[in-house]
Design a protein around this motif. Structure first.
Motif, PDB file in Angstrom:
ATOM      1  N   LEU A 240       8.858   0.243  51.226  1.00 59.32           N
ATOM      2  CA  LEU A 240       8.908  -0.724  52.327  1.00 59.32           C
ATOM      3  C   LEU A 240       8.113  -1.972  51.981  1.00 59.32           C
ATOM      4  N   ARG A 241       8.783  -3.127  52.050  1.00 59.39           N
ATOM      5  CA  ARG A 241       8.076  -4.381  51.835  1.00 59.39           C
ATOM      6  C   ARG A 241       7.393  -4.804  53.126  1.00 59.39           C
ATOM      7  N   ALA A 242       6.629  -5.862  53.062  1.00 59.18           N
ATOM      8  CA  ALA A 242       5.879  -6.326  54.231  1.00 59.18           C
ATOM      9  C   ALA A 242       6.793  -6.737  55.374  1.00 59.18           C
ATOM     10  N   ASP A 243       8.015  -7.180  55.061  1.00 61.95           N
ATOM     11  CA  ASP A 243       8.947  -7.600  56.100  1.00 61.95           C
ATOM     12  C   ASP A 243       9.794  -6.455  56.643  1.00 61.95           C
ATOM     13  N   GLY A 244       9.519  -5.231  56.215  1.00 65.94           N
ATOM     14  CA  GLY A 244      10.264  -4.073  56.708  1.00 65.94           C
ATOM     15  C   GLY A 244      11.507  -3.760  55.908  1.00 65.94           C
ATOM     16  N   GLU A 245      11.904  -4.633  54.986  1.00 69.99           N
ATOM     17  CA  GLU A 245      13.045  -4.335  54.124  1.00 69.99           C
ATOM     18  C   GLU A 245      12.642  -3.286  53.088  1.00 69.99           C
ATOM     19  N   ARG A 246      13.659  -2.695  52.423  1.00 72.77           N
ATOM     20  CA  ARG A 246      13.324  -1.559  51.570  1.00 72.77           C
ATOM     21  C   ARG A 246      14.107  -1.523  50.272  1.00 72.77           C
ATOM     22  N   GLU A 247      13.579  -0.722  49.342  1.00 74.78           N
ATOM     23  CA  GLU A 247      14.242  -0.424  48.079  1.00 74.78           C
ATOM     24  C   GLU A 247      14.294   1.096  47.938  1.00 74.78           C
ATOM     25  N   PHE A 248      15.278   1.584  47.186  1.00 70.79           N
ATOM     26  CA  PHE A 248      15.499   3.024  47.098  1.00 70.79           C
ATOM     27  C   PHE A 248      15.387   3.542  45.675  1.00 70.79           C
ATOM     28  N   MET A 249      14.861   4.768  45.533  1.00 72.76           N
ATOM     29  CA  MET A 249      14.958   5.527  44.289  1.00 72.76           C
ATOM     30  C   MET A 249      15.527   6.899  44.663  1.00 72.76           C
ATOM     31  N   PHE A 250      16.725   7.194  44.137  1.00 76.99           N
ATOM     32  CA  PHE A 250      17.441   8.407  44.530  1.00 76.99           C
ATOM     33  C   PHE A 250      17.252   9.532  43.508  1.00 76.99           C
ATOM     34  N   TYR A 251      17.207  10.773  44.027  1.00 75.68           N
ATOM     35  CA  TYR A 251      17.191  11.976  43.198  1.00 75.68           C
ATOM     36  C   TYR A 251      18.441  12.783  43.551  1.00 75.68           C
ATOM     37  N   ARG A 252      19.476  12.648  42.720  1.00 76.72           N
ATOM     38  CA  ARG A 252      20.760  13.346  42.952  1.00 76.72           C
ATOM     39  C   ARG A 252      21.474  13.488  41.610  1.00 76.72           C
ATOM     40  N   HIS A 253      21.169  14.584  40.873  1.00 75.67           N
ATOM     41  CA  HIS A 253      21.633  14.713  39.478  1.00 75.67           C
ATOM     42  C   HIS A 253      22.295  16.056  39.150  1.00 75.67           C
ATOM     43  N   PRO A 254      23.265  16.560  39.848  1.00 70.05           N
ATOM     44  CA  PRO A 254      23.777  16.013  41.100  1.00 70.05           C
ATOM     45  C   PRO A 254      23.058  16.640  42.287  1.00 70.05           C
ATOM     46  N   SER A 255      23.276  16.079  43.453  1.00 66.48           N
ATOM     47  CA  SER A 255      22.776  16.680  44.687  1.00 66.48           C
ATOM     48  C   SER A 255      23.934  17.382  45.402  1.00 66.48           C
ATOM     49  N   ALA A 256      23.597  18.196  46.376  1.00 69.94           N
ATOM     50  CA  ALA A 256      24.611  19.037  47.019  1.00 69.94           C
ATOM     51  C   ALA A 256      25.738  18.224  47.645  1.00 69.94           C
ATOM     52  N   ASP A 257      25.425  17.071  48.244  1.00 67.98           N
ATOM     53  CA  ASP A 257      26.459  16.277  48.913  1.00 67.98           C
ATOM     54  C   ASP A 257      27.542  15.831  47.931  1.00 67.98           C
ATOM     55  N   MET A 258      27.178  15.658  46.648  1.00 70.06           N
ATOM     56  CA  MET A 258      28.145  15.226  45.636  1.00 70.06           C
ATOM     57  C   MET A 258      29.151  16.320  45.310  1.00 70.06           C
TER      58      MET A 258
END
Length: 318
Positions: free
Chosen positions: A95-113
């Motif tokens: 979360l940046r100071a303005d509330g916007e965000r960046e993501f780091m995903f863990y899905r190698h694979p994940s169940a939804d895939m």
């Protein structure tokens, strides 16, 4: 019986306990249930629309936590299946100071895939009025085929199809694959919620109106383009318009767009004539903007989604 079925990814967001820090500097993270279609399902349930979630999570502690969280929020999780082959997806959110965000995903694979066409609950879809999905489940097989099977089943049953392109470029093999997959979903939809960043990515132009015209197809009933603090612009076959958003103290923008989608879809399900009435649609987009704004005031996506009473009280104070 669910009026709306939301299909796709369900995951755990790990959100920093402090705002304005990168992942490497965050002192700690808070576990929060998330995943765009799951967020929309909860948002709809809290706004009074019977909803269900369809997809796949791991048969692990996080997967059962997510299922319980949705059920506690009033979402029907009977179309949800559990995988013993892969774990539930995780996303670390900066979360940046303005509330916007960046993501780091863990899905190698994940169940939804690994959600397969055979695991699509056809009966649940045929009893619903609307199917909502996003682009993430179109990234790879077998979830891509499962998603397309569900959409085609819903279209054949006369359901409205709602779609959120939801660009997460790091999850795709490359930009061209992302455009192709995102456009594939868009072409099957009747209702599209899209951001100005996504229109620019898909069309190569920053002219929002021109981009939406380029993306338009004859089966669309409504396209709403969100512009963050500048509100939204909406397009129908007969008219266009805009709705301003609201100023709030943003803490975490995760799930704001999903809150907007829930606010929009609840109105469409309650009154299908909103598509053809500019005044009604303007008011509906104002309501959706309020839901989205309120969703930024608490950390995490699902924890922040408001109920109808909170939204109406907020609107009365504006």
């Amino acid at each position: 019986m669910a009026e709306a079925i939301c299909l796709g990814e369900l995951l755990i967001d790990f959100v920093p306990t402090v705002t304005g820090t990168g992942l490497t500097d965050a002192p700690a993270f808070v576990k929060a249930p998330g995943g765009a279609p799951g967020n929309v399902a909860v948002g709809l349930a809290r706004l009074g629309i019977p909803s269900a979630f369809m997809g796949k999570v791991g048969a692990d502690a996080f997967g059962h936590f997510l299922a319980a969280t949705l059920a506690e929020s009033g979402v029907d999780v009977s179309p949800l299946v559990f995988s013993s082959e892969a774990r539930t997806a995780l996303a670390f959110v900066s979360l940046r100071a303005d509330g916007e965000r960046e993501f780091m995903f863990y899905r190698h694979p994940s169940a939804d895939m690994l959600f397969t066409p055979q695991e699509v609950n056809v009966g649940a879809i045929q009893q619903a009025k609307l199917l909502h999905f996003g682009s993430i489940s179109l990234i790879s097989e077998p979830s891509r085929s499962a998603t397309l099977h569900a959409v085609d089943t819903a279209r054949a049953a006369g359901c409205l199809i709602s779609y959120d392109p939801n660009l997460r470029l790091p999850l795709w093999p490359d930009a061209d694959a992302a455009r192709e997959g995102m456009l594939l979903g868009l072409k099957k939809a009747h209702i599209v919620k899209i951001s100005d960043d996504e229109t620019a990515f898909l069309t190569g132009t920053d002219d929002l109106e021109q981009a939406c015209k380029t993306l338009w197809h004859d089966e669309l009933k409504l396209m709403v383009a969100t512009r963050g603090r500048d509100g939204c612009v909406y397009f129908t076959p007969s008219f266009t318009g805009a709705a301003k958003t609201f100023t709030v103290e943003a803490v975490d923008a995760t799930g704001a767009g999903d809150g907007f989608v829930a606010g929009l879809l609840q109105g469409v399900l309650a009154d299908p004539t909103a598509f053809t009435d500019k005044t009604k649609l303007g008011e509906l987009c104002r309501f959706a903007n309020a839901v989205g704004a309120l969703a930024t005031t608490i950390r995490g996506a699902i924890p922040a989604l408001p109920d109808r009473k909170k939204v109406l009280e907020f609107l009365r104070d504006q």
